[in-house]
Design a protein around this motif. Structure first.
Motif, mmCIF file in Angstrom:
data_model
loop_
_atom_site.group_PDB
_atom_site.id
_atom_site.type_symbol
_atom_site.label_atom_id
_atom_site.label_comp_id
_atom_site.label_asym_id
_atom_site.label_seq_id
_atom_site.Cartn_x
_atom_site.Cartn_y
_atom_site.Cartn_z
ATOM 1 N N ASP A 147 39.851 38.745 20.155
ATOM 2 C CA ASP A 147 39.378 40.012 20.730
ATOM 3 C C ASP A 147 37.899 40.255 20.471
ATOM 4 O O ASP A 147 37.147 40.666 21.365
ATOM 5 C CB ASP A 147 40.186 41.183 20.168
ATOM 6 C CG ASP A 147 41.577 41.284 20.778
ATOM 7 O OD1 ASP A 147 41.875 40.488 21.694
ATOM 8 O OD2 ASP A 147 42.359 42.151 20.349
ATOM 9 N N GLY A 151 35.111 40.343 23.485
ATOM 10 C CA GLY A 151 34.298 41.528 23.728
ATOM 11 C C GLY A 151 32.816 41.231 23.652
ATOM 12 O O GLY A 151 32.025 41.703 24.480
ATOM 13 N N ASP A 168 34.440 52.038 26.995
ATOM 14 C CA ASP A 168 35.880 51.995 27.225
ATOM 15 C C ASP A 168 36.247 51.008 28.339
ATOM 16 O O ASP A 168 37.388 50.550 28.417
ATOM 17 C CB ASP A 168 36.443 53.387 27.530
ATOM 18 C CG ASP A 168 35.830 54.045 28.763
ATOM 19 O OD1 ASP A 168 34.799 53.544 29.252
ATOM 20 O OD2 ASP A 168 36.392 55.058 29.217
ATOM 21 N N THR A 171 36.552 47.752 26.401
ATOM 22 C CA THR A 171 37.790 47.805 25.606
ATOM 23 C C THR A 171 39.007 47.552 26.481
ATOM 24 O O THR A 171 39.919 46.793 26.106
ATOM 25 C CB THR A 171 37.921 49.176 24.922
ATOM 26 O OG1 THR A 171 36.793 49.386 24.067
ATOM 27 C CG2 THR A 171 39.198 49.244 24.094
ATOM 28 N N TYR A 172 39.030 48.156 27.658
ATOM 29 C CA TYR A 172 40.150 47.953 28.585
ATOM 30 C C TYR A 172 40.245 46.484 29.005
ATOM 31 O O TYR A 172 41.331 45.903 29.018
ATOM 32 C CB TYR A 172 39.983 48.837 29.821
ATOM 33 C CG TYR A 172 41.072 48.604 30.837
ATOM 34 C CD1 TYR A 172 42.297 49.269 30.745
ATOM 35 C CD2 TYR A 172 40.889 47.692 31.877
ATOM 36 C CE1 TYR A 172 43.312 49.018 31.662
ATOM 37 C CE2 TYR A 172 41.899 47.457 32.800
ATOM 38 C CZ TYR A 172 43.105 48.117 32.688
ATOM 39 O OH TYR A 172 44.111 47.861 33.587
ATOM 40 N N ARG A 175 41.673 44.164 26.363
ATOM 41 C CA ARG A 175 43.109 44.352 26.122
ATOM 42 C C ARG A 175 43.979 43.821 27.255
ATOM 43 O O ARG A 175 45.137 43.441 27.027
ATOM 44 C CB ARG A 175 43.407 45.836 25.912
ATOM 45 C CG ARG A 175 42.880 46.388 24.599
ATOM 46 C CD ARG A 175 43.158 47.880 24.493
ATOM 47 N NE ARG A 175 42.709 48.421 23.214
ATOM 48 C CZ ARG A 175 42.705 49.714 22.909
ATOM 49 N NH1 ARG A 175 43.127 50.606 23.807
ATOM 50 N NH2 ARG A 175 42.287 50.125 21.736
ATOM 51 N N ARG A 204 35.529 52.623 33.176
ATOM 52 C CA ARG A 204 36.916 52.179 33.021
ATOM 53 C C ARG A 204 37.683 52.164 34.341
ATOM 54 O O ARG A 204 38.382 51.188 34.621
ATOM 55 C CB ARG A 204 37.630 53.062 31.989
ATOM 56 C CG ARG A 204 39.016 52.550 31.584
ATOM 57 C CD ARG A 204 39.557 53.381 30.425
ATOM 58 N NE ARG A 204 40.815 52.864 29.925
ATOM 59 C CZ ARG A 204 42.015 53.179 30.403
ATOM 60 N NH1 ARG A 204 42.104 54.028 31.425
ATOM 61 N NH2 ARG A 204 43.107 52.660 29.873
#
Length: 219
Positions: A147, A151, A168, A171-172, A175, A204
Motif C-alpha cells: 500500500d 500510494g 482521498d 487513498t481510494y 484500496r 475522489r
C-alpha cells in the motif's frame, strides 16, 4: 501538461517491495563478477533505478535492441546499463552484439547492469553462450507494491504530470485498484485525460468513475 519524469535518487521511494534491489544498486562495486540483472514487472522502477545507478557510477544507459557488433568497441569506456535485454531474444545479430559487449566490458574491467521484466531463464535467448552468461548473472527482483509503495508511485506519477490530486482520491485508488505498477500508469493516464473535462481536478468522485471505466474495459 508535458510529463517530466523525475529519475533522481530522492524521487525513488524505498519500501519492502524494492529495498533489496535498492541495496544492491547502492553497493554496486561489490557485485560478483561486476554484473547484475535487475528484474521486475512493467513500471516497477527498473528504469528509475537504472538512472540512479548511472548517476552514481557514471554509467551509460543503452537499449539492448539498439546494440550492434560494430558499435561495441566504442561503448566500453565505462560502466554500462543495458535496458530491456529480453528484446534481443531471437535476433541473432542483436544477441551476438550483446554477447560481444558483455565479454569485452568484463575483460576491460567495467561493470554491467542489465534490466528485464523476468528472470534470464525466461528470456528465450537462442545463442547458447549468451544464455549461459545471462543465466549465470546474479539477479535481484522488484516485486509488486504494498500500500505505501503503491500510494507513493501514484503520487510520483501525478507529480511527473504536474498534477496534485485530492488525498482521498489517492487513498481510494490504493484500496480498490488492481495492485500493479502497470495499472497505476493506466489509471494516472486515464485520470489525467478525464480531468481536462472538469474544473475540480482529480478528486475522489472522478477516481471512482475512472476506475469503474477501466474495470469495465478489463472485463
Amino acid at each position: 501538461m508535458p510529463v517530466r519524469q523525475a529519475l533522481g535518487r530522492g524521487d525513488f521511494y524505498v519500501a519492502e517491495a524494492n529495498s533489496v534491489a535498492v541495496s544492491q544498486i547502492e553497493c554496486w562495486r561489490d557485485w560478483p563478477g561486476r554484473k547484475l540483472v535487475l528484474a521486475g514487472p512493467e513500471g516497477s522502477g527498473k528504469t528509475h533505478l537504472a538512472h540512479v545507478w548511472a548517476s552514481e557510477s557514471g554509467a551509460r544507459i543503452l537499449e539492448a535492441a539498439s546494440l550492434t557488433v560494430e558499435d561495441v568497441p566504442h561503448l566500453v569506456s565505462g560502466p554500462l546499463c543495458i535496458e530491456d535485454v529480453p528484446a534481443v531474444a531471437g535476433d541473432d545479430r542483436a544477441e551476438r552484439a550483446l554477447l560481444h559487449l558483455h565479454n569485452l566490458a568484463l575483460a576491460e574491467g567495467q561493470t554491467l547492469l542489465l534490466t528485464a521484466d523476468r528472470p534470464p531463464s525466461n528470456w528465450g535467448l537462442a545463442l547458447p553462450d549468451l544464455a549461459s552468461r545471462m543465466n549465470g548473472t546474479p539477479m535481484v527482483s522488484l516485486s509488486e507494491p504494498d500500500d505505501l509503495l503503491l500510494g507513493a508511485v501514484l503520487l510520483k506519477m501525478f507529480a511527473d504530470r504536474q498534477i496534485v490530486p485530492a488525498p482521498d482520491a489517492v487513498t481510494y485508488l490504493v484500496r480498490h485498484m488492481h495492485r500493479s505498477f502497470a495499472m497505476a500508469g493506466q489509471i494516472v493516464d486515464a485520470l489525467d485525460e478525464a480531468a481536462l473535462a472538469q474544473p475540480k481536478g482529480i478528486n475522489r468522485p472522478l477516481a471512482i468513475k475512472v476506475l469503474q471505466q477501466l474495470d469495465t474495459l478489463g472485463d
